[in-house]
Motif scaffolding. Structure first.
Motif, PDB file in Angstrom:
ATOM      1  N   LYS A  13     -45.941 -42.812 -55.538  1.00 31.07           N
ATOM      2  CA  LYS A  13     -46.868 -42.898 -54.412  1.00 31.07           C
ATOM      3  C   LYS A  13     -46.382 -42.042 -53.229  1.00 31.07           C
ATOM      4  O   LYS A  13     -45.180 -41.898 -53.016  1.00 31.07           O
ATOM      5  CB  LYS A  13     -46.916 -44.376 -53.994  1.00 31.07           C
ATOM      6  N   TYR A  32     -46.071 -42.077 -49.394  1.00 27.73           N
ATOM      7  CA  TYR A  32     -46.087 -42.964 -48.222  1.00 27.73           C
ATOM      8  C   TYR A  32     -46.292 -42.098 -46.984  1.00 27.73           C
ATOM      9  O   TYR A  32     -45.706 -41.016 -46.885  1.00 27.73           O
ATOM     10  CB  TYR A  32     -44.764 -43.729 -48.112  1.00 27.73           C
ATOM     11  N   ARG A  33     -47.117 -42.583 -46.042  1.00 27.51           N
ATOM     12  CA  ARG A  33     -47.517 -41.723 -44.938  1.00 27.51           C
ATOM     13  C   ARG A  33     -47.730 -42.535 -43.654  1.00 27.51           C
ATOM     14  O   ARG A  33     -48.195 -43.673 -43.725  1.00 27.51           O
ATOM     15  CB  ARG A  33     -48.848 -41.065 -45.323  1.00 27.51           C
ATOM     16  N   SER A  78     -44.497 -38.035 -44.078  1.00 28.39           N
ATOM     17  CA  SER A  78     -44.726 -38.610 -45.406  1.00 28.39           C
ATOM     18  C   SER A  78     -43.482 -38.436 -46.269  1.00 28.39           C
ATOM     19  O   SER A  78     -42.631 -37.588 -45.983  1.00 28.39           O
ATOM     20  CB  SER A  78     -45.941 -37.959 -46.085  1.00 28.39           C
ATOM     21  N   SER A 134     -42.106 -39.160 -50.613  1.00 24.51           N
ATOM     22  CA  SER A 134     -42.470 -39.584 -51.963  1.00 24.51           C
ATOM     23  C   SER A 134     -41.363 -39.183 -52.924  1.00 24.51           C
ATOM     24  O   SER A 134     -40.719 -38.139 -52.736  1.00 24.51           O
ATOM     25  CB  SER A 134     -43.785 -38.903 -52.369  1.00 24.51           C
ATOM     26  N   LEU A 150     -37.490 -45.618 -49.752  1.00 28.98           N
ATOM     27  CA  LEU A 150     -38.008 -44.449 -49.028  1.00 28.98           C
ATOM     28  C   LEU A 150     -36.885 -43.577 -48.472  1.00 28.98           C
ATOM     29  O   LEU A 150     -37.045 -42.367 -48.334  1.00 28.98           O
ATOM     30  CB  LEU A 150     -38.925 -44.886 -47.874  1.00 28.98           C
ATOM     31  N   LEU A 173     -43.286 -44.766 -40.620  1.00 32.63           N
ATOM     32  CA  LEU A 173     -43.256 -44.580 -42.078  1.00 32.63           C
ATOM     33  C   LEU A 173     -42.251 -45.545 -42.714  1.00 32.63           C
ATOM     34  O   LEU A 173     -42.530 -46.175 -43.736  1.00 32.63           O
ATOM     35  CB  LEU A 173     -42.872 -43.126 -42.391  1.00 32.63           C
TER      36      LEU A 173
END
Ligand code: PMV
Length: 347
Positions: free
Chosen positions: A4, A6-7, A53, A55, A102, A138
């Motif tokens: 995915k 993420y943002r 973002s 990923s 993350l 984020l």
């Protein structure tokens, strides 16, 4: 596997100091020689919009796209911000195994200023504040704006003040590790809603001496600077906080103008001297003096950062007087850019 993207996005506005930060006691950590105080402009006016973002599907290193162009992020200041934010995220992940990792993914940052970067307006404050806030969002960090200001400060000193709207102080702190050199809110914008800032773009030329080298030279060679940090700034900080608390515009204006003059005097006192203001800047000072003399009271205050552009603070009830006085100058005088003059409300 979790691929995915993420943002998170945020905006951070420009801030214009009324008691100036000028001088570093620690260049690596961006620790200042004095406290400072600024007014944050409205989000609708001069601001940076940043999306962060990350990923596991991203390949390569962290990257930053600034106004559509790839930007160098290898500098120590930018790296310090990335490192600190990642460390905070990693601590959350270590404490809670259910969180996606993350902190281990490459980051992609996309940033846009809604004002011309080449216009010589300080963009680093809004830029680093937005960068830090976007990554904090984020990473879902629980840190307060003051805690995040410790990180933004390491990107650009003045950036620590753009984490807040309204009237913001950056307390210089005492500790060697910088853990108490952070921003705090003196008053929200709603405390003094009539405050306005007029930005006069005097010259689109890039500033001649960067703030980092200008500060270094001032600390190293100006005798006047010693007086500024020992006495002038502490007095101005106290008077300015008092002026804001009481919404006392004449006091706010006098301290703003005196502090700008004091800062530029220390620059002229370096060897060799540094001149940020040009003849058009000086004409703006005379114009503000004429407006105040004509009004029979102080309705406008000028201030200049490390460049020739003028910011004029005034109150909404004096808009006709102040803007009316500048209109003919903006229309005719060489060096003034009418198109770039914006009527900014504070956030
Ligand atoms: O944050 P820097 O390194 O761009 O320095 C900013 C210095 C001034 O704009 C002149 C003053 C201030 O307090 O913003």
């Amino acid at each position: 596997a979790d691929t995915k993207v993420y943002r998170a996005s945020t905006t951070a506005p420009v801030n214009i100091a009324v008691v100036k930060y000028w001088g570093k006691r620690d260049a690596k950590l961006n620790l200042p020689t004095n406290s400072s105080l600024s007014v944050t402009l409205s989000q609708n006016d001069l601001r940076t919009l940043t999306t962060a973002s990350c990923s596991s599907s991203y390949t390569g290193d962290d990257s930053l796209l600034l106004n559509g162009e790839p930007s160098d992020i290898s500098g120590a200041r930018t790296q310090a911000c990335f490192r600190e934010l990642r460390a905070r995220r990693a601590a959350l992940e270590a404490a809670d195994d259910s969180l996606p990792k993350l902190s281990t993914f490459p980051l992609r940052i996309v940033s846009e200023n809604n004002f011309p970067t080449a216009a010589g307006l300080a963009s680093s404050a809004a830029g680093f504040a937005a960068l830090v806030q976007a990554i904090a969002n984020l990473y879902e960090l629980p840190d307060s704006p003051s805690e995040l200001s410790l990180i933004a400060r390491q990107g650009s000193g003045s950036a620590c003040r753009s984490l807040f709207g309204g009237y913001v102080a950056w307390r210089m702190g005492e500790k060697e590790d910088g853990s108490d050199s952070m921003a705090d809110l003196v008053a929200p914008a709603s405390h003094w809603p009539s405050m306005r800032a007029l930005i006069l773009v005097v010259s689109a030329a890039k500033k001649g001496v960067s703030s980092t080298s200008g500060m270094q030279q001032t600390v190293a060679t100006s005798g006047l600077f010693k007086e500024r940090i020992a006495n002038v700034v502490p007095a101005n900080m106290a008077l300015m906080e008092d002026a804001i608390k009481n919404r006392n515009f004449p006091q706010f204006a006098e301290v703003t103008m005196r502090d700008s003059n004091s800062f530029h005097a220390t620059c002229a006192d370096t060897y060799p001297p540094i001149f940020y203001m040009n003849d058009v800047s000086k004409a703006a000072i005379r114009a503000v003096e004429a407006i105040n003399a004509q009004a029979g009271k102080t309705v406008a205050a000028y201030t200049f950062d490390a460049g020739p552009n003028c910011v004029v603070y005034y109150q909404e009830e004096d808009a006709a007087t102040v803007l009316g006085a500048f209109a003919p100058i903006l229309a005719t005088a060489e060096g003034w850019k009418a198109a770039s003059a914006a009527n900014n409300t504070v956030k």
